[in-house]
Scaffold this motif. Sequence first.
Motif, PDB file in Angstrom:
ATOM      1  N   VAL A 112      38.729  38.693  40.284  1.00  0.00           N
ATOM      2  CA  VAL A 112      39.215  40.062  40.155  1.00  0.00           C
ATOM      3  C   VAL A 112      38.956  40.829  41.452  1.00  0.00           C
ATOM      4  CG1 VAL A 112      38.844  42.249  38.941  1.00  0.00           C
ATOM      5  CG2 VAL A 112      39.028  40.132  37.652  1.00  0.00           C
ATOM      6  N   HIS A 113      37.765  40.699  41.981  1.00  0.00           N
ATOM      7  CA  HIS A 113      37.399  41.407  43.207  1.00  0.00           C
ATOM      8  C   HIS A 113      38.266  40.945  44.377  1.00  0.00           C
ATOM      9  CE1 HIS A 113      34.114  42.463  46.365  1.00  0.00           C
ATOM     10  NE2 HIS A 113      35.018  43.409  46.271  1.00  0.00           N
ATOM     11  N   VAL A 114      38.435  39.654  44.515  1.00  0.00           N
ATOM     12  CA  VAL A 114      39.227  39.117  45.624  1.00  0.00           C
ATOM     13  C   VAL A 114      40.678  39.585  45.528  1.00  0.00           C
ATOM     14  CG1 VAL A 114      40.111  36.990  46.686  1.00  0.00           C
ATOM     15  CG2 VAL A 114      37.708  37.131  45.987  1.00  0.00           C
ATOM     16  N   LEU A 115      41.273  39.518  44.338  1.00  0.00           N
ATOM     17  CA  LEU A 115      42.666  39.944  44.198  1.00  0.00           C
ATOM     18  C   LEU A 115      42.816  41.441  44.470  1.00  0.00           C
ATOM     19  CD1 LEU A 115      45.597  39.311  43.636  1.00  0.00           C
ATOM     20  CD2 LEU A 115      45.121  39.587  41.189  1.00  0.00           C
ATOM     21  N   ALA A 116      41.917  42.258  43.964  1.00  0.00           N
ATOM     22  CA  ALA A 116      41.991  43.698  44.232  1.00  0.00           C
ATOM     23  C   ALA A 116      41.923  43.965  45.732  1.00  0.00           C
ATOM     24  CB  ALA A 116      40.864  44.425  43.497  1.00  0.00           C
ATOM     25  N   THR A 117      41.048  43.265  46.433  1.00  0.00           N
ATOM     26  CA  THR A 117      40.923  43.430  47.881  1.00  0.00           C
ATOM     27  C   THR A 117      42.199  42.969  48.586  1.00  0.00           C
ATOM     28  OG1 THR A 117      38.530  43.140  47.718  1.00  0.00           O
ATOM     29  CG2 THR A 117      39.508  42.831  49.896  1.00  0.00           C
TER      30      THR A 117
END
Length: 168
Positions: A112-117
Amino acid sequence: MHRLILMRHAHAEPSTPAGSDSARPLSPSGRAEASLMGRVLAERGLKPDLALVSPATRTQQTWELMHKALGNVKARNMAALYNASAKTLRHLVESSEDEAGCLPVMAHNPGVHVLATEYLRESAASPAALERLSAGFPPGAAAVFAVHGASRCTYEGFLTPHAIGTHA
């Protein structure tokens, strides 16, 4: 789809008697976080019509508590969301974009964090937005994006239970 909400489950217990990661339930503070986030999304008019939810106990419980504030929302439990990579999450979002106007995706870090970034970088978001997300994606947090043609996302905000709780 006009709105995408990438969300991490709320705080979970550190372990279960059976030792299974997928069976970890929400902690008492996680239950409060999930309820708070549901109310905040509803108050901001972010009314989903479809939610993609990991089958892990903590994501299911987070969604159930949020769902109470959001009303009648169809949820699709997807095994592929459990500990999914950013690439898998992106594929699932893109394959669902014609089914929902507002789509929350309830899953796990680091995906989730990687995709949001990635979405922030692709949309040339401000350095302040990138810096805010670089600090991490805590449990219960939600990154909100407006979605334009061809799955192009524009950052709208980053909500965390901690920040909201201090201002609620």
